[in-house]
Design an enzyme around this catalytic site. Structure first.
Site, short mmCIF file in Angstrom:
data_model
loop_
_atom_site.label_atom_id
_atom_site.label_comp_id
_atom_site.label_asym_id
_atom_site.label_seq_id
_atom_site.Cartn_x
_atom_site.Cartn_y
_atom_site.Cartn_z
N PHE A 22 -9.30 -23.66 -24.43
CA PHE A 22 -9.57 -22.27 -24.08
C PHE A 22 -10.26 -21.58 -25.26
CE2 PHE A 22 -8.64 -17.87 -22.96
CZ PHE A 22 -8.93 -17.88 -21.60
N SER A 81 -7.74 -20.37 -30.52
CA SER A 81 -8.02 -18.94 -30.72
C SER A 81 -7.47 -18.15 -29.54
CB SER A 81 -9.52 -18.70 -30.88
OG SER A 81 -10.25 -19.25 -29.81
N HIS A 89 -0.02 -10.18 -22.65
CA HIS A 89 -0.14 -11.64 -22.65
C HIS A 89 -0.45 -12.17 -24.05
CE1 HIS A 89 -2.36 -15.47 -21.77
NE2 HIS A 89 -1.27 -15.65 -21.06
#
Length: 156
Positions: A22, A81, A89
């Site tokens: 991600f 990251s 979140h």
């Protein structure tokens, strides 16, 4: 008085790099910095570096735990990251990732270097992935190398 300090050369070290996919546009720069540092400063050969990819930062601790459990590696470099969004979140992901990686290090007595960016903006991530603020992947690799040598000296 005895002083224990670790250098960064560790030519026989086996290093695992666990990296989140991600935000890969940032993380790949962190990975390049880490590998370059391991090879140039640590004198670690490419065959002694293993890269393990996982979906996101929350998954890094479990992957690091499985890697540590094999007892094949001298250190783990964690890279990823997390960029703040408009919900809480970010806070949960950062907290669980950090705590989980620290737990792996203590549970398996292996250096787990923290190269996970926790930033407010994409610009801050870019700065820390090889531009204005250096490369945090490279810094994490240096930390792993130094810890290998510090622990080796403590044990000898």
């Amino acid at each position: 008085m005895n002083v224990i300090e670790g250098g960064v050369a560790a030519p026989n070290a086996k290093i695992a790099i666990v990296i989140s996919r991600f935000n890969s546009f940032i993380n790949e720069s962190l990975l390049s910095g880490a590998i370059d540092t391991l090879k140039r400063f640590g004198q670690v050969s490419e065959e002694n570096i293993t890269v393990v990819r996982c979906p996101g930062a929350v998954e890094l601790p479990l992957v690091a735990q499985r890697v540590a459990k094999t007892a094949k590696y001298d250190a783990i470099v964690s890279l990823g990251s997390v960029i703040r969004g408009g919900t809480p979140h970010f806070d949960y992901v950062c907290s669980e990732c950090n705590k989980g990686l620290a737990q792996v290090s203590l549970e398996y007595s292996i250096p787990v270097a923290f190269g996970v960016l926790t930033v407010d903006t994409i610009d801050q991530a870019i700065e820390r992935a090889g531009t204005k603020a250096g490369n945090k992947g490279a810094e994490a690799a240096l930390s792993a190398l130094e810890m290998i040598n510090v622990l080796s000296q403590i044990e000898s």
